[in-house]
Design a protein around this motif. Structure first.
Motif, PDB file in Angstrom:
ATOM      1  N   GLN A   1      -4.741  -3.179  -2.460  1.00 22.65           N
ATOM      2  CA  GLN A   1      -3.715  -3.567  -3.414  1.00 22.65           C
ATOM      3  C   GLN A   1      -2.766  -4.586  -2.777  1.00 22.65           C
ATOM      4  O   GLN A   1      -2.383  -4.439  -1.616  1.00 22.65           O
ATOM      5  CB  GLN A   1      -2.912  -2.342  -3.857  1.00 22.65           C
ATOM      6  CG  GLN A   1      -3.713  -1.315  -4.636  1.00 22.65           C
ATOM      7  CD  GLN A   1      -4.183  -1.864  -5.965  1.00 22.65           C
ATOM      8  OE1 GLN A   1      -3.483  -2.619  -6.624  1.00 22.65           O
ATOM      9  NE2 GLN A   1      -5.398  -1.491  -6.348  1.00 22.65           N
ATOM     10  N   PRO A   2      -2.408  -5.623  -3.502  1.00 21.84           N
ATOM     11  CA  PRO A   2      -1.466  -6.602  -2.942  1.00 21.84           C
ATOM     12  C   PRO A   2      -0.091  -5.963  -2.731  1.00 21.84           C
ATOM     13  O   PRO A   2       0.343  -5.113  -3.517  1.00 21.84           O
ATOM     14  CB  PRO A   2      -1.418  -7.698  -4.006  1.00 21.84           C
ATOM     15  CG  PRO A   2      -1.820  -7.012  -5.276  1.00 21.84           C
ATOM     16  CD  PRO A   2      -2.819  -5.974  -4.868  1.00 21.84           C
ATOM     17  N   LEU A   3       0.560  -6.366  -1.668  1.00 21.36           N
ATOM     18  CA  LEU A   3       1.907  -5.860  -1.386  1.00 21.36           C
ATOM     19  C   LEU A   3       2.900  -6.476  -2.368  1.00 21.36           C
ATOM     20  O   LEU A   3       2.715  -7.596  -2.858  1.00 21.36           O
ATOM     21  CB  LEU A   3       2.315  -6.203   0.046  1.00 21.36           C
ATOM     22  CG  LEU A   3       1.429  -5.622   1.142  1.00 21.36           C
ATOM     23  CD1 LEU A   3       1.867  -6.142   2.502  1.00 21.36           C
ATOM     24  CD2 LEU A   3       1.480  -4.101   1.121  1.00 21.36           C
ATOM     25  N   THR A   4       3.941  -5.738  -2.644  1.00 26.13           N
ATOM     26  CA  THR A   4       5.006  -6.241  -3.521  1.00 26.13           C
ATOM     27  C   THR A   4       6.328  -6.195  -2.783  1.00 26.13           C
ATOM     28  O   THR A   4       6.528  -5.382  -1.875  1.00 26.13           O
ATOM     29  CB  THR A   4       5.114  -5.402  -4.806  1.00 26.13           C
ATOM     30  OG1 THR A   4       5.398  -4.041  -4.446  1.00 26.13           O
ATOM     31  CG2 THR A   4       3.821  -5.466  -5.602  1.00 26.13           C
ATOM     32  N   PHE A   5       7.217  -7.049  -3.182  1.00 23.50           N
ATOM     33  CA  PHE A   5       8.529  -7.162  -2.543  1.00 23.50           C
ATOM     34  C   PHE A   5       9.586  -6.681  -3.529  1.00 23.50           C
ATOM     35  O   PHE A   5       9.661  -7.176  -4.657  1.00 23.50           O
ATOM     36  CB  PHE A   5       8.796  -8.613  -2.138  1.00 23.50           C
ATOM     37  CG  PHE A   5      10.077  -8.820  -1.371  1.00 23.50           C
ATOM     38  CD1 PHE A   5      10.181  -8.420  -0.056  1.00 23.50           C
ATOM     39  CD2 PHE A   5      11.169  -9.418  -1.979  1.00 23.50           C
ATOM     40  CE1 PHE A   5      11.360  -8.620   0.650  1.00 23.50           C
ATOM     41  CE2 PHE A   5      12.355  -9.613  -1.283  1.00 23.50           C
ATOM     42  CZ  PHE A   5      12.438  -9.213   0.043  1.00 23.50           C
ATOM     43  N   HIS A   6      10.383  -5.718  -3.114  1.00 23.36           N
ATOM     44  CA  HIS A   6      11.373  -5.118  -4.009  1.00 23.36           C
ATOM     45  C   HIS A   6      12.705  -5.854  -3.919  1.00 23.36           C
ATOM     46  O   HIS A   6      13.262  -6.021  -2.834  1.00 23.36           O
ATOM     47  CB  HIS A   6      11.588  -3.652  -3.644  1.00 23.36           C
ATOM     48  CG  HIS A   6      12.683  -3.003  -4.434  1.00 23.36           C
ATOM     49  ND1 HIS A   6      12.613  -2.796  -5.798  1.00 23.36           N
ATOM     50  CD2 HIS A   6      13.901  -2.522  -4.055  1.00 23.36           C
ATOM     51  CE1 HIS A   6      13.720  -2.212  -6.218  1.00 23.36           C
ATOM     52  NE2 HIS A   6      14.517  -2.041  -5.180  1.00 23.36           N
TER      53      HIS A   6
END
Length: 409
Positions: A4-9
């Motif tokens: 899964q691609p990482l996400t930035f919060h």
């Protein structure tokens, strides 16, 4: 296995601008249930108090629970007067800024109980290291309003000689350290001052003040390291008014944990307090100040409140927060809550309240007239430019003396 691609919060205020104010996620603690520990308790034994909300006044204005026995009626009346005076002073100075008699002003509307209630726990000789929203620390001492106004107006009687922003007060005699615009410097200064007090065997304590946004600054953490290791007599105050200008408290980490809980990593006791409840403020302040004075070390207190006014006269909060946010704030207005409590116990009335407000307005109007008699930002006398050479060194060095002479002073 798929990755899964990482996400930035990126934290965002809740609710966002344009939405209706929503405080359904705000948890109120039961005032009766939140315990009051002994002064000498270990930090590890009160971890829950960094997540609870210490309160005294219930929804009906009754003083209840274990934190409710700290104030006399005279202290409460004095606190109400100090809060009303602070609010009236803010209103007058805001008008003067709009009249271009000064360049800038910052109100503490909605936060008056914190400074006024905390000051009542201190003694002469103690030192506050404040931010620009603790004018109540001075007003609660009945510090001369003319002196404060002259500092805002930058006139010839400005004790800061026009060198500071208008609301960056200084009053050493009142235990009020010079305000700085650099965020969180107050923390390391206060801890250092408290360490010096302990090294001298003195009995004076310090109080540091920052907003919740400044807890993201390095100085905040540096101060907590020294406070943890050396246990100086200092109270570390975090005023969580939900907004750092237009930045919501969630950006500084307020959505993941309370700001009070940040003290846990340093082994420092922490309290989280209803900052709009004057009785709770006074009780928690007395507890922490006594702990410091008894040589039991530092305490961090998160005061939960709401910045009802704009950040400053240069700010327009309608651009970034809901229109009805103040009306639905669950902790209410500190002035009205204390007024209702005193009225409910038969020690105040609407008539006395109206009379006091009129008396304070008259007092502030007189002080404003006197202060303006010494000039304003744009009219009247100012400090001589020669004063720029003063107060830099204890003894003026030759090169500054030569520069002053070259300028004809």
């Amino acid at each position: 296995m798929s990755v899964q691609p990482l996400t930035f919060h990126v934290p965002e205020p809740h609710p966002c601008f344009g939405s209706a104010a929503d405080v359904s996620g705000f948890q109120l603690s039961d005032a009766v249930r939140v315990r009051r520990p002994e002064i000498d308790v270990e930090a590890s034994e009160i971890r829950d108090l960094a997540y609870e909300l210490i309160r005294v006044l219930d929804a009906d204005g009754h003083a209840v629970g274990p934190w409710s026995e700290a104030c006399t009626v005279d202290q409460l009346r004095s606190g109400l007067r100090a809060m009303l005076k602070t609010r009236a002073y803010d209103a007058r100075m805001t008008v003067m800024q709009r009249q271009r008699k000064t360049s800038f002003y910052m109100q503490c509307t909605g936060e008056e109980a914190i400074a006024c209630g905390f000051q009542s726990a201190l003694q002469a000789g103690d030192m506050n290291f404040p931010t620009y929203r603790q004018q109540g620390l001075l007003i609660a001492q009945d510090w001369p309003l003319v002196d404060l106004m002259c500092q805002v107006l930058s006139n010839e009687k400005d004790r800061m000689k026009g060198r500071q922003l208008p609301v960056f007060y200084s009053a050493r005699e009142a235990g009020f350290f010079s305000i700085s615009g650099n965020l969180a410097t107050q923390y390391v200064q206060a801890v250092g001052w408290a360490m010096a007090s302990a090294m001298r065997g003195d009995s004076r304590v310090a109080a540091a003040w920052i907003g919740e946004g400044a807890t993201a600054e390095n100085d905040f953490h540096a101060a907590l390291v020294f406070a943890s290791v050396y246990r100086p007599p200092v109270v570390l105050n975090v005023v969580n008014n939900q907004w750092a200008i237009s930045t919501a408290q969630s950006v500084a980490g307020g959505a993941q944990a309370t700001f009070a809980a940040r003290a846990h990593g340093y082994g420092i006791p922490a309290l989280r307090v209803d900052g709009n409840d004057y009785l709770a403020v006074h009780a928690a302040a007395c507890w922490a100040v006594e702990r410091a004075r008894r040589n039991l070390g530092s305490t961090l207190i998160e005061w939960v409140t709401y910045r009802a006014a704009p950040h400053s006269t240069s700010d327009d909060p309608s651009k970034y927060r809901p229109q009805n946010d103040q009306a639905v704030w669950p902790l209410g207005d500190p002035v009205e809550r204390l007024k209702d409590h005193l009225t409910g116990i038969g020690e105040w009335s609407e008539a006395r309240h109206v009379q006091l407000k009129a008396e304070l307005d008259e007092e502030i109007a007189g002080a404003a007239k006197e202060a303006q008699g010494s000039g304003t930002l744009v009219e009247g006398s100012k400090c001589s430019p020669a004063s720029m050479f003063d107060d830099v060194y204890k003894s003026m060095p030759p090169h500054l003396r030569e520069q002053r002479q070259e300028l004809g002073f």
